[in-house]
Design a protein around this motif. Structure first.
Motif, PDB file in Angstrom:
ATOM      1  N   ASN A 144      32.219 -16.204  -3.579  1.00 55.86           N
ATOM      2  CA  ASN A 144      32.678 -17.250  -4.492  1.00 55.86           C
ATOM      3  C   ASN A 144      34.162 -17.564  -4.320  1.00 55.86           C
ATOM      4  O   ASN A 144      34.901 -16.869  -3.621  1.00 55.86           O
ATOM      5  CB  ASN A 144      32.335 -16.902  -5.946  1.00 55.86           C
ATOM      6  CG  ASN A 144      33.091 -15.680  -6.460  1.00 55.86           C
ATOM      7  OD1 ASN A 144      34.237 -15.430  -6.092  1.00 55.86           O
ATOM      8  ND2 ASN A 144      32.451 -14.917  -7.348  1.00 55.86           N
ATOM      9  N   SER A 167      26.755 -24.216   3.479  1.00 59.13           N
ATOM     10  CA  SER A 167      27.347 -24.688   2.226  1.00 59.13           C
ATOM     11  C   SER A 167      28.227 -25.922   2.380  1.00 59.13           C
ATOM     12  O   SER A 167      28.312 -26.729   1.444  1.00 59.13           O
ATOM     13  CB  SER A 167      28.150 -23.565   1.563  1.00 59.13           C
ATOM     14  OG  SER A 167      29.081 -23.002   2.458  1.00 59.13           O
ATOM     15  N   LEU A 171      28.426 -27.765  -1.209  1.00 61.20           N
ATOM     16  CA  LEU A 171      29.241 -27.197  -2.278  1.00 61.20           C
ATOM     17  C   LEU A 171      30.679 -27.700  -2.181  1.00 61.20           C
ATOM     18  O   LEU A 171      31.183 -27.988  -1.087  1.00 61.20           O
ATOM     19  CB  LEU A 171      29.223 -25.666  -2.199  1.00 61.20           C
ATOM     20  CG  LEU A 171      27.849 -24.990  -2.286  1.00 61.20           C
ATOM     21  CD1 LEU A 171      28.009 -23.485  -2.266  1.00 61.20           C
ATOM     22  CD2 LEU A 171      27.084 -25.440  -3.526  1.00 61.20           C
ATOM     23  N   ASP A 258      27.663 -30.913  -5.511  1.00 55.64           N
ATOM     24  CA  ASP A 258      27.797 -29.507  -5.902  1.00 55.64           C
ATOM     25  C   ASP A 258      27.134 -29.246  -7.248  1.00 55.64           C
ATOM     26  O   ASP A 258      26.371 -28.286  -7.408  1.00 55.64           O
ATOM     27  CB  ASP A 258      29.281 -29.136  -5.950  1.00 55.64           C
ATOM     28  CG  ASP A 258      29.537 -27.702  -6.366  1.00 55.64           C
ATOM     29  OD1 ASP A 258      29.182 -27.339  -7.513  1.00 55.64           O
ATOM     30  OD2 ASP A 258      30.090 -26.930  -5.577  1.00 55.64           O
ATOM     31  N   GLN A 259      27.402 -30.103  -8.219  1.00 60.71           N
ATOM     32  CA  GLN A 259      26.834 -29.903  -9.559  1.00 60.71           C
ATOM     33  C   GLN A 259      25.317 -29.978  -9.530  1.00 60.71           C
ATOM     34  O   GLN A 259      24.628 -29.179 -10.172  1.00 60.71           O
ATOM     35  CB  GLN A 259      27.393 -30.938 -10.529  1.00 60.71           C
ATOM     36  CG  GLN A 259      27.005 -30.678 -11.986  1.00 60.71           C
ATOM     37  CD  GLN A 259      27.499 -29.334 -12.489  1.00 60.71           C
ATOM     38  OE1 GLN A 259      28.702 -29.067 -12.480  1.00 60.71           O
ATOM     39  NE2 GLN A 259      26.586 -28.472 -12.920  1.00 60.71           N
ATOM     40  N   THR A 262      23.984 -26.807  -7.838  1.00 60.09           N
ATOM     41  CA  THR A 262      24.196 -25.649  -8.724  1.00 60.09           C
ATOM     42  C   THR A 262      23.133 -25.613  -9.826  1.00 60.09           C
ATOM     43  O   THR A 262      22.530 -24.567 -10.092  1.00 60.09           O
ATOM     44  CB  THR A 262      25.604 -25.703  -9.348  1.00 60.09           C
ATOM     45  OG1 THR A 262      26.586 -25.638  -8.300  1.00 60.09           O
ATOM     46  CG2 THR A 262      25.822 -24.548 -10.311  1.00 60.09           C
ATOM     47  N   GLN A 266      19.962 -22.791 -10.155  1.00 58.06           N
ATOM     48  CA  GLN A 266      19.693 -22.019 -11.367  1.00 58.06           C
ATOM     49  C   GLN A 266      18.258 -22.223 -11.830  1.00 58.06           C
ATOM     50  O   GLN A 266      17.576 -21.264 -12.249  1.00 58.06           O
ATOM     51  CB  GLN A 266      20.663 -22.422 -12.471  1.00 58.06           C
ATOM     52  CG  GLN A 266      20.528 -21.574 -13.734  1.00 58.06           C
ATOM     53  CD  GLN A 266      20.683 -20.089 -13.453  1.00 58.06           C
ATOM     54  OE1 GLN A 266      21.699 -19.660 -12.887  1.00 58.06           O
ATOM     55  NE2 GLN A 266      19.682 -19.285 -13.813  1.00 58.06           N
ATOM     56  N   LYS A 290      23.832 -20.518  -3.758  1.00 54.23           N
ATOM     57  CA  LYS A 290      23.345 -21.716  -4.432  1.00 54.23           C
ATOM     58  C   LYS A 290      22.513 -22.591  -3.494  1.00 54.23           C
ATOM     59  O   LYS A 290      21.853 -23.527  -3.948  1.00 54.23           O
ATOM     60  CB  LYS A 290      24.519 -22.531  -4.967  1.00 54.23           C
ATOM     61  CG  LYS A 290      25.325 -21.824  -6.041  1.00 54.23           C
ATOM     62  CD  LYS A 290      26.499 -22.675  -6.475  1.00 54.23           C
ATOM     63  CE  LYS A 290      27.332 -21.967  -7.542  1.00 54.23           C
ATOM     64  NZ  LYS A 290      28.504 -22.782  -7.947  1.00 54.23           N
TER      65      LYS A 290
END
Length: 353
Positions: A144, A167, A171, A258-259, A262, A266, A290
């Motif tokens: 991270n 990524s 990201l 990215d959002q 993410t 989840q 992610k």
């Protein structure tokens, strides 16, 4: 076929149109020293920086793959040794490859369920390059932003290189905290394989010029000199560079991508936690990727899942390295739309709930 393989993965459907346009525009036979290519290259560099939030003073380069970037960086930025921090197969491969070029290269392996142990690292003052993989595709872990910041703060005088193959373009990476970032485009970029993008800080270029290594066709100093005029040292993958230009023009800024990834990651982790026959390979939520979800089960069940999914036109990713036989992987890349994941969920609920 819905493709959840973590690379080469699904390409954006618009690529079909881009390919026809590339043919009609003569991109496939454009001289790479001509003005048409120079304008294309200039446009791509501008878009990459703007859309992916890359510092304006960083330099952009094109290579054939992330693996070639490993080679370029070891050849051109080290005379003695690099230091490799890894917890999976791709980070380890980079270390092993570095040892073939610089036998003094050192490595530190850490567990996939722990954060990178920055405070424990014993990196000697003669180390010229610190290397790690931000998103380890082989096992579904990630490093991270806070960990990268801690590494940057502890070893300020040493160049830091980051393999961000699974990524970058997915990201919102804080590129200012490392000197080199690179990725192949067959993952989060949503493009066919055969091209890599590498971003280098001014400090990186200063070091490369000081070492002045020019022994290879893609040594970093000649690459830098050519890119001052938006050209390459070799005949590049012009078609993929054109596809990259078109893709960047049509995609939102990286913060929004990215959002979305993410949130979707989840949701996927929560979904798979309900199954008793599978378990998430990475138990520590803080270090879970992610963009690559890795599920573990007994070998027989893993094989059954992959075969059954393929029969229903769903391609899951094989396990990799030490986890080749008892895991499968699911890509969470921008080109794959939400409805495809709903189809994936329906498959698992029907057969394995």
């Amino acid at each position: 076929m819905l493709n959840f393989y973590p690379g080469p993965s699904k390409v954006y459907p618009e690529v079909r149109t881009y390919l026809v346009d590339a043919y009609d525009e003569g991109i496939m036979n454009t001289p790479h020293r001509g003005e048409h290519f120079v304008q294309l290259s200039r446009s791509v560099v501008s878009s990459i920086k703007r859309k992916l939030n890359i510092p304006q003073d960083y330099y952009i380069f094109f290579a054939s793959s992330a693996t070639e970037c490993w080679e370029i960086l070891i050849q051109s930025l080290t005379k003695h040794k690099s230091y490799h921090i890894y917890n999976g197969s791709f980070g380890e491969k980079w270390f092993q490859y570095a040892q073939k070029i610089r036998p003094a290269a050192e490595g530190h392996q850490f567990d996939l369920n722990e954060a990178m142990p920055v405070s424990e690292l014993q990196i000697s003052s003669d180390t010229e390059l610190i290397c790690f993989t931000q998103n380890e595709t082989s096992n579904g872990t990630q490093v991270n932003a806070n960990t990268i910041l801690n590494l940057h703060n502890r070893f300020r005088d040493t160049l830091i290189a980051v393999d961000a193959t699974s990524s970058m373009a997915g990201l919102n990476l804080k590129l200012i905290k490392a000197d080199i970032w690179f990725a192949s485009v067959q993952k989060c970029f949503g493009l066919p394989p055969g091209l890599a993008v590498m971003a280098c800080s001014p400090r990186c270029i200063f070091r490369a010029k000081k070492i002045a290594e020019r022994d290879h066709y893609n040594s970093l100093v000649p690459m830098y000199e050519k890119m001052l005029n938006y050209q390459t040292t070799h005949t590049p993958n012009e078609l993929n560079i054109y596809l990259l230009k078109r893709m960047l023009e049509d995609r939102p800024f990286i913060k929004g991508i990215d959002q979305h990834l993410t949130d979707r990651a989840q949701d996927l982790y929560t979904f798979f936690e309900q199954f008793s026959d599978f378990k998430l390979l990475v138990e520590n939520e803080e270090v879970r990727s992610k963009t690559v979800i890795t599920l573990q089960a007994n070998e027989k069940l893993v094989e059954d899942v992959k075969k059954r999914a393929l029969h229903h036109n769903l391609r899951l990713g094989n396990g990799y390295g030490p986890w080749a036989r008892n895991t499968f992987r699911i890509a969470n890349f921008p080109a794959i739309v939400d409805e495809e994941y709903e189809e994936l969920k329906r498959f698992f609920l029907h057969y394995y709930a």
